[in-house]
Design an enzyme around this catalytic site. Structure first.
Site, PDB file in Angstrom:
ATOM      1  N   ILE A  84     -15.307  33.556  33.410  1.00 51.75           N
ATOM      2  CA  ILE A  84     -15.816  34.610  32.537  1.00 51.75           C
ATOM      3  C   ILE A  84     -17.202  35.021  33.027  1.00 51.75           C
ATOM      4  O   ILE A  84     -18.087  34.187  33.187  1.00 51.75           O
ATOM      5  CB  ILE A  84     -15.905  34.124  31.082  1.00 51.75           C
ATOM      6  CG1 ILE A  84     -14.522  33.697  30.581  1.00 51.75           C
ATOM      7  CG2 ILE A  84     -16.494  35.208  30.184  1.00 51.75           C
ATOM      8  CD1 ILE A  84     -13.478  34.772  30.643  1.00 51.75           C
ATOM      9  N   ASP A  85     -17.369  36.311  33.264  1.00 47.98           N
ATOM     10  CA  ASP A  85     -18.631  36.793  33.823  1.00 47.98           C
ATOM     11  C   ASP A  85     -19.172  37.951  32.993  1.00 47.98           C
ATOM     12  O   ASP A  85     -18.580  39.032  32.960  1.00 47.98           O
ATOM     13  CB  ASP A  85     -18.414  37.232  35.275  1.00 47.98           C
ATOM     14  CG  ASP A  85     -19.715  37.569  35.986  1.00 47.98           C
ATOM     15  OD1 ASP A  85     -20.788  37.421  35.365  1.00 47.98           O
ATOM     16  OD2 ASP A  85     -19.663  37.989  37.157  1.00 47.98           O
TER      17      ASP A  85
END
Length: 521
Positions: A84-85
């Site tokens: 997750i960015d």
């Protein structure tokens, strides 16, 4: 003589399934499973249920390093793990025959060793149950031609290059986003001190990234983001999502909704201070324990980043706060004697309209050596504050891209859910804050304290060592190495019994041919 500190991390696997609850809400839940410690423990930086309209994806907390979830892509679908960015808009997957490269020939200067091709493939792609992207016989796979490539360099120096494609993204087992655009990474530069990604789910707002052509000329383009594509297909009403992680490593990523059961006290919506980054103004950092309280007024930007483990504070602030906590310093790590940690001690981060997030010192412990507890507060030469995963364990955060608002609340560790779908520009349950910095000059540090501070003491921990992964590979500065098309074709046919088919070989050959024509391989 350099003193090394051994940090023990638990490796946590979170099982996820993307569920569509109707009318624009998707949800991802976390189930924590503990795995044996990894042989190589890596550090990111050295300073460093449900109303209609909701969608969810599962996430994994990987060794205090980053969150991951799974995306089901292709027909038939295969699940792929992605980090997750919050800082990047594009989603990409690592190709199973990924190759290491050195981007120095593009004028990008790197120093030190890097992960080799063999190391990348072994670490990322060796598990059949959780492998890299195969370019397999998906009936919904096709190339994107304009632009055909992407090139991304992250602020931690990880660099990836690949092609833009479309395929089917499945959720709730039977529904799909038919033409989901993402990237396939064929080449990666990963410093030896960093942990490589199997893929990335970009949740940042739309912004430009790079493309690279046959002559190594770099240009820019704005790819469709994950959330934009869900909104375009009426899966979500607005590009909005929330994140929750409890103190046991369980959590959820909720798309298109707010879960009002996951926070306590005020839920305040703050205006973003950066257009392309999730950042808000922070007004003070406070320290308290069972006997005293200290307040540090500092107006600066605070960045929310899931690709960071620690909380980074400007150096003067970091040292002052840790001094108050009674910490000592060794080899860049703040530490406390484990049996002396005050359970009442905490850092309090104050944002606009007196909204606060409390982070207990006991939840900042990232590792232990004998009776020495290492803390996840790091000094930085920058004036901004970076809030990494240790902060997210204590905060429920919501991001409304259309409104450029971020809502925050103190995390409430609750197994129930109470979802409110985002049906307009309003954030359910949130108080909108319009406060702007006025009283203290930006980044000026003003301390108000109930005691006299003392100096931090540096100590030597003779029995401790740092367990750091080091690659023996240092690739020369050269163009991105070429694939052996013949060998790839042979591998594809030979592995037909393991998710490959003649069409797989053809797809891989096409990918290779495209990259040869573009000068990427």
């Amino acid at each position: 003589m350099r003193i090394w500190i051994l940090i023990f991390f638990s490796f946590i696997k979170l099982v996820s399934s993307l569920q569509y609850t109707g009318n624009g809400v998707l949800a991802l839940d976390f189930v924590a499973k503990t795995f044996p410690n990894q042989e190589n423990q890596l550090e990111k930086r050295d300073y460093t249920y449900s109303p209609s309209g909701i969608t969810s994806f599962p996430l994994d907390l990987q060794s205090y390093t980053y969150y991951t979830t799974t995306l089901s892509i292709g027909r038939p679908s295969i699940s792929y793990t992605v980090a997750i960015d919050l800082d990047m808009p594009y989603t990409w997957l690592t190709y199973y025959n990924v190759m290491a490269f050195n981007p120095a020939y593009l004028g990008i200067v790197n120093s030190g060793t890097q992960w080799s091709t063999d190391e990348l493939r072994y670490f990322l792609c060796k598990k059949e149950s959780d492998s890299c992207y195969f370019g397999n016989a998906s009936s919904s796979f096709h190339f994107v031609t304009s632009p055909s490539t992407f090139f991304i360099r992250y602020d931690d120096n990880i660099t990836v290059a690949g092609i833009n494609v479309q395929d089917s993204l499945s959720y709730s087992h039977y529904q799909a986003l038919p033409d989901f655009q993402f990237g396939i990474t064929l080449k990666e530069y990963v410093p030896s001190s960093m942990l490589p990604y199997k893929g990335v789910l970009g949740l940042a707002a739309s912004t430009e990234i790079n493309s690279i052509d046959y002559s190594d000329s770099i240009s820019s383009f704005s790819p469709p983001t994950f959330l934009e594509q869900l909104v375009k297909e009426d899966i979500l009403a607005y590009p909005a999502f929330s994140m929750y992680l409890d103190n046991q490593g369980n959590g959820s990523l909720l798309l298109g909704a707010v879960d009002t059961s996951k926070y306590q006290g005020q839920f305040v919506a703050l205006k973003q201070t950066k257009l392309t980054h999730y950042a808000v103004s922070i007004y003070s950092v406070q320290f308290l324990n069972s006997t005293f309280f200290s307040n540090y007024s500092i107006i600066t930007d605070a960045y929310f980043q899931t690709r960071e483990t620690y909380i980074y504070l400007p150096a003067e602030l970091a040292y002052s706060v840790m001094d108050n906590a009674g910490a000592y310093l060794s080899e860049g790590y703040f530490a406390l004697n484990c049996d002396e940690i005050d359970l009442e001690a905490a850092l309090i981060f104050q944002f606009g309209c007196n909204s606060t997030i409390k982070v207990p010192i006991s939840l900042l412990v990232i590792g232990q050596v004998s009776n020495i507890c290492l803390l996840g507060i790091r000094p930085s030469t920058d004036s901004e504050i970076v809030l990494g995963l240790l902060f997210f364990r204590n905060a429920y955060t919501f991001y409304h891209q259309s409104q450029k608002m971020i809502a925050i609340g103190q995390a409430f560790y609750n197994a129930t859910s109470n979802l409110s779908a985002i049906v307009d520009q309003h954030i359910p349950g949130a108080l909108t804050c319009s406060q702007y910095p006025t009283s203290v000059a930006s980044t000026q540090l003003v301390q108000t304290s109930h005691f006299t501070s003392t100096s931090l003491s540096a100590v030597n921990i003779s029995e401790s060592v740092v367990y750091s992964y080091t690659s023996s590979s240092s690739m020369p500065s050269s163009a991105i190495p070429s694939f052996n098309i013949s060998l790839i074709s042979q591998n594809a046919v030979a592995n037909a019994g393991n998710s490959f088919s003649p069409l797989s070989a053809m797809v891989i050959m096409m990918m290779s041919a495209v990259f040869l024509g573009l000068g990427i391989i």
